[in-house]
Each structure stands twice: as structure tokens, then as C-alpha cells.
Design an enzyme around this catalytic site. Sequence first.
Site, PDB file in Angstrom:
ATOM      1  N   CYS A 252       1.654  -0.215   2.464  1.00  0.00           N
ATOM      2  CA  CYS A 252       2.496  -0.823   3.494  1.00  0.00           C
ATOM      3  C   CYS A 252       2.243  -0.183   4.861  1.00  0.00           C
ATOM      4  O   CYS A 252       1.239  -0.479   5.487  1.00  0.00           O
ATOM      5  CB  CYS A 252       3.970  -0.788   3.078  1.00  0.00           C
ATOM      6  SG  CYS A 252       4.908  -2.054   3.961  1.00  0.00           S
TER       7      CYS A 252
ATOM      8  N   HIS B 160       3.993  -3.303  -1.881  1.00  0.00           N
ATOM      9  CA  HIS B 160       4.444  -2.075  -2.546  1.00  0.00           C
ATOM     10  C   HIS B 160       4.116  -2.165  -4.035  1.00  0.00           C
ATOM     11  O   HIS B 160       5.012  -2.443  -4.847  1.00  0.00           O
ATOM     12  CB  HIS B 160       5.956  -1.901  -2.368  1.00  0.00           C
ATOM     13  CG  HIS B 160       6.355  -1.508  -1.000  1.00  0.00           C
ATOM     14  ND1 HIS B 160       6.509  -0.198  -0.615  1.00  0.00           N
ATOM     15  CD2 HIS B 160       6.611  -2.248   0.104  1.00  0.00           C
ATOM     16  CE1 HIS B 160       6.854  -0.150   0.662  1.00  0.00           C
ATOM     17  NE2 HIS B 160       6.923  -1.381   1.117  1.00  0.00           N
TER      18      HIS B 160
ATOM     19  N   GLU C 204       3.707   0.051  -6.121  1.00  0.00           N
ATOM     20  CA  GLU C 204       4.393   1.074  -6.930  1.00  0.00           C
ATOM     21  C   GLU C 204       5.594   0.503  -7.680  1.00  0.00           C
ATOM     22  O   GLU C 204       5.964   1.010  -8.738  1.00  0.00           O
ATOM     23  CB  GLU C 204       4.821   2.263  -6.056  1.00  0.00           C
ATOM     24  CG  GLU C 204       5.942   2.018  -5.043  1.00  0.00           C
ATOM     25  CD  GLU C 204       5.467   1.459  -3.696  1.00  0.00           C
ATOM     26  OE1 GLU C 204       4.373   0.873  -3.659  1.00  0.00           O
ATOM     27  OE2 GLU C 204       6.205   1.599  -2.706  1.00  0.00           O
TER      28      GLU C 204
END
Length: 541
Positions: free
Chosen positions: A382, A507, A509
Site C-alpha cells: 500500500c 493489503h 496480509e
Amino acid sequence: MTKYIFVTGGVVSSIGKGITSASLGRILRNRGWVVAPLKLDPYINVDAGTMNPFQHGEVFVTDDGTETDLDLGHYERFIDVSCTAGSSITTGKVYRNVIEAERRGDYLGATVQVIPHVTNEIKKGIVEVGRINEADIVLVEIGGTVGDIEGLPFLEAIRQMRKDHGKENTLYIHVTLVPQVGPWGEIKTKPTQHSVINMREIGISPDVLVCRSEVPIPADVKEKISLFCDVPPEAVVESLSAETIYEVPLLYEDLGLGDLVADRLGLERRTPDLTEWRDLVKRLKAPKRQCSVAVVGKYTMNGDAYKSIAEAIVHAGIANDCRVEVRWIESDTLEGASDPSTLLGDVDGVVVAPGFGDRGVEGKIRAVQYVREHRIPFFGICLGLQMAVIEYARHVCGLEGANSTEFGPCRFPVIDVMPDQVDVTQKGGSMRLGAYPCNMTGGTLAHQLYGATRIEERHRHRYEVNNDFREVLIEHGMVVSGVSPDYRLVEMIEVPAHPFFIATQAHPEFKSRPNRPHPLFTGLVAAALEKKAKALVQPGV
Ligand code: GLN
């Protein structure tokens, strides 16, 4: 008939209710039940989106774009489900709904009160999450500690749930602390007793006590807890600190918590399938290799601020049979006269983390320049992508003064506000949030890692790569490896001249799971291992 499990906490905060709930969810899922997790958060914010990660830890984002508490991340990782807006209920949301209903006139002249209007709204949300997910079991964690003023309406609502749905369909699990005190480390049960008294005062008698302890709890102490707290001895479950959080479901399983919960809720006893989970924990605990990855961010002082990134790196370690030592680097410390090589010279890979605002930004840009020039594997997330683009524009394309308009006006605004964000002044829930599709450019590293031509990742940002500069970046060797289906937004970039230089506006993750590690993190760790192996063959290179 849907079953409801309520997990409350006593004695102290940060006692591990989130991991306890998530682990319980995993052991039930291993038995084939459909589990819908839900977090009730007593704070008055409508969602966690406006909270400072320093204070509150990471803001987790769901597929549908809800900004939530980080515990939803634990649920998704452990239970391997996707949470939705309904999976997080805050005081702010509840009151907003109640007040809106009152303004519409839905209450037909009644005096609007905590009981029944607020509690009804909470109960509606709990039942709804079960219905939407067609869940066998709704697993509800109540944030905060028993005794907190703001938690009372939630506790009252879950108390009423037993009345509404019957004893056989509701289960109260209370997580408490059993500390050791004094020179001989005597194990004390009094805090647990008091905590249960607190629960009883508001009308809830816990059915199961999960007792967090640093040492095994002897049988006579368990019996004492059982006697004073009015739960059978087998429902006093000790919960020791585990070597890894992912081991907790296995420890609970060994203690019989799965069968206990099934019996209490009148569910049939099923044999859990533990193969996958046991295997991943085994690999996590005894990896064959080792490497180091630095995470450059600005909230690194709070261990929870980058929770999902930390966990995604652990998952990538499992996939690579590797223990990844994570070095947290405050981006400020890379600014000014500091030499990046003192902090980054010996790491095998670098992640530049997401973030908002200008503090530490120049340090992140410096980190990108260092890893690009020193051929250290790099993964930007990001803001990390935006930093990589700014660095490339400044130092490779010769656009001196290139920057993001997030930090003020600049000569070359290579990162600029997205057109649909221009008029937005409200802060909460106003970004580009949630899952969006992305088309991969054939033959790129991103395409190869994902092994797919179209992927979907979650987003949380206002700014993007300015398309006026796409051409010049590409001319100088940067590759746009992922774009939104309408070609309007740059989603991923990479530098093919570098061994591993990749960044995403999303994102990733948030979607990594221990049993399904994310390909970008897995790729980074594999590249880090490769770099390490090469450095060993050619010392000093
Ligand atoms: N601050 C940047 C933006 O709003 C990046 C956000 C992030 O890293 N999540 O676009």
C-alpha cells in the site's frame, strides 16, 4: 438449531480472549461445524477505522470493506472464514441503529432505553450473523473485561440470549487469569473467584472457565476453582502460554475442550480432523532454515500495529520451512544523517509497510532506494508501493521532487488522490475499502507468484499512482504488473532488473492464513532465502 457460544474475559485485559475464541473456532471447524465468529466491542467508535494503531493495534479490513478490530484477523486466520460487516458490532454501531430507528418512528412512541431497545439491537446482530452464514455455531467474543461500564449492555444482551434460545443452545465461557504470587510462586484462585462473582451479579454463571496460567494448574487447585465457581472440574480448563499461537487449538483439543463444548451444546461427538493443523504447527516449530526480514513502518513500537503482516510472514515461513526473524524498523530512524546500511545491511529481505501521513515517509523512501540499489528482496504494501514509485521517479526517472499529494503540493505528484476521493471530507469508512479485482500482466513476477490472471485483494487507501506518470515510469524500466479491470488504477508494480522488487496497492496480509500462505509473502521469503544462500557462497557480495 443455531448454537451460541459467548466468550467473556475477567481479571485483566489482554488475557488472550481473541486467541481463545479463534482457537475454539478452529477446533469446532475441525469437527465439520460451520462456525460464524463475531466480536462485540464496547467502544463508542462506529468502527475501528478511525482509531490510532499505536493505541488500538492494526485496523483489520474484511472483504466487504469493514474496518474492524484486529481480533477478526485472528478469527479469519484460525477458522479460515471470511468475516463481514456483521461480524463486528460496536456500541457506536448499535446506538447509531437505535437512534436512526427512533428518528424514523419505529418505536411507536416508546421511551427508548438500554433495556430492551439497545439489548434487542445487540441480540438481533448476533442472530443475524448466524443466519447470514448459515452457521451451526455463532462464536461471540465480548471485548473488554467484566466490570467495565461500557460492556454492561452487551453482557445483559448475552444473558438474555439464554432465556431466548434455551440453556442447551447457549454456552458461557469465561477466560480468567490464575496468577502466581509470592516468593514460592503460589497459585492464586481468588481473582478468578471474584471475576465469576462479577459475572453472577449480572446474571451470568459461566459454564466453562478457561484459566490462563504460566504453570500447569494442579488438580487440587482446579477442584477449588470448580467448587467456588460452581463449574464441574472438567470445565476448568487450564490455558498455558504456547510456543506459537497456532498450537493453542491443539492444546485445547488435548484437554478435551472440543468434546466438552459439543456435549454441553447437545451436539453430536465428532472426531476432529487435525491432520492439516498438526502438520503446520510441526513445521512451524522445527523449521530447517532461517532468514531475516526487516519491516519498515512507523508504528513498530506497538507489536499489534502490524499484526497481519507479522502473521503473514510467519505463514510464509511455514511454506518455506524457514524461521523468519523479523526486524522492526521505525522509519524515522532511517532519516537524516543515518546510514541505511547499519539497519538494513545484513537483512535478507525488506517489507515497507502501509501507513498514513508524512511522518517517517522519507525514511521509507530511503529504505526503498537502499534495497533497490543493493538488490535486497523488497515487498511494498500500500503506502509501500507509493514509496517505491516515488523513489523510482526521483532516482531513476530523474523527477526530482516527486512525491505524493498526501504530504502537500509537490512538483511531480506521482501519487495523487483518487478521482472518487476528491470530494470526501468525512474520515470514517470513506476510503477505497474492501476487496477489488486486479488483472495480472502476463509474464510478470506477480503473475507467476499468484499463478492466476485475475486476483482479488483487500484495499484501504485514498491515493494511487498518478496515470500522468505511468508512461515515464514504464519507459525507465518499472513494470505495471497488476491493474484494475478498467485499467484505471495501478494495483501492482515491479522492477524486473532486480532479483525481487514487487509492490501492491492492496493489503495481501489480510488474506494470508497459516494453512494457505499468501504467494507474495511466500515469494519474498523464498527470495530472501535465495539471497542469503548466495551471500554465503560469495561472502561480502
Ligand atoms: N496513505 C496512503 C493512502 O491513503 C496509503 C494507505 C495505506 O498504506 N493503507 O493512499
